[in-house]
Design a protein around this motif. Structure first.
Motif: not given
Length: 218
Positions: A82-110
């Motif tokens: 993270r810099e003043p003019g740049y940000i980058e995150w890894s493919a592993l972080e995309d996987i973590r975000l995807q899992r967080a999304f699935f957690t939200i879906q399961r929570s809403v589905a209840e």
């Protein structure tokens, strides 16, 4: 009819008139106050770029065209790049975000299975802090082409210090209108009063329990 106060996106190009991206009031409060420190220069985390995913749902017209999308959840990427003019995150972080999304879906589905079915990845958001303009850089456009290239995807760029933001839709990054509602002051004040009231009730209860214990010891 009650008018909702909010922040309209700062459009600079030819904008698609029949499509808009909005944030739910709860999500807007989290994004502006907790994530990026909107309008604050003393917020430690907004000096460098921030970013992540937007989760929500679409509303379509009779022809199946998207006319409105609502961001209901904000996910922030965890990264050291993270810099003043740049940000980058890894493919592993995309996987973590995807899992967080699935957690939200399961929570809403209840409580609302139908709403959970319509939740989807709406796209990504990131900041251009300090004196940076809100625009899509070459790197941003490459990210859109590789990760957020569906017609229903959005790319949101915000400058928390200049209090400006813009919304771009689809793989061609066509600019559209956006709206972030501001919290109702009366609602905010009521929440604060309720919190103080509940805290007072809890303290009073603790005092009663303490007095009972003292009597038993005697």
């Amino acid at each position: 009819m009650k008018t909702m106060n909010g922040i309209v996106s700062n459009t600079e190009e030819n904008v698609v008139p029949n499509r808009i991206l909005i944030f739910s009031p709860q999500t807007a409060a989290i994004l502006l106050n907790e994530k990026i420190g909107w309008g604050r220069f003393d917020f430690p985390r907004n000096k460098t770029e921030q970013g992540g995913w937007m989760i929500g749902h679409h509303i379509t017209n009779g022809q199946g065209e998207i006319i409105k999308s609502e961001v209901q959840y904000i996910l922030e990427a965890e990264t050291d790049v993270r810099e003043p003019g740049y940000i980058e995150w890894s493919a592993l972080e995309d996987i973590r975000l995807q899992r967080a999304f699935f957690t939200i879906q399961r929570s809403v589905a209840e409580t609302d299975p139908e709403a959970a079915k319509h939740l989807e990845l709406l796209g990504w958001w990131h900041t251009h802090p300090n004196r940076l303009h809100v625009f899509l850089s070459g790197t941003d456009r490459a990210t859109i082409q590789s990760k957020f290239n569906k017609p229903g995807h959005y790319s949101v760029v915000l400058n928390p210090h200049q209090k400006t933001w813009r919304v771009f839709a689809g793989p061609d990054a066509t600019e559209i209108h956006g709206f972030i509602p501001l919290p109702d002051a009366t609602v905010t004040n009521k929440a604060v009063k309720d919190k103080k009231h509940n805290r007072g009730k809890w303290n009073k209860r603790k005092r009663k329990i303490s007095m009972k214990k003292q009597k038993r010891r005697r």
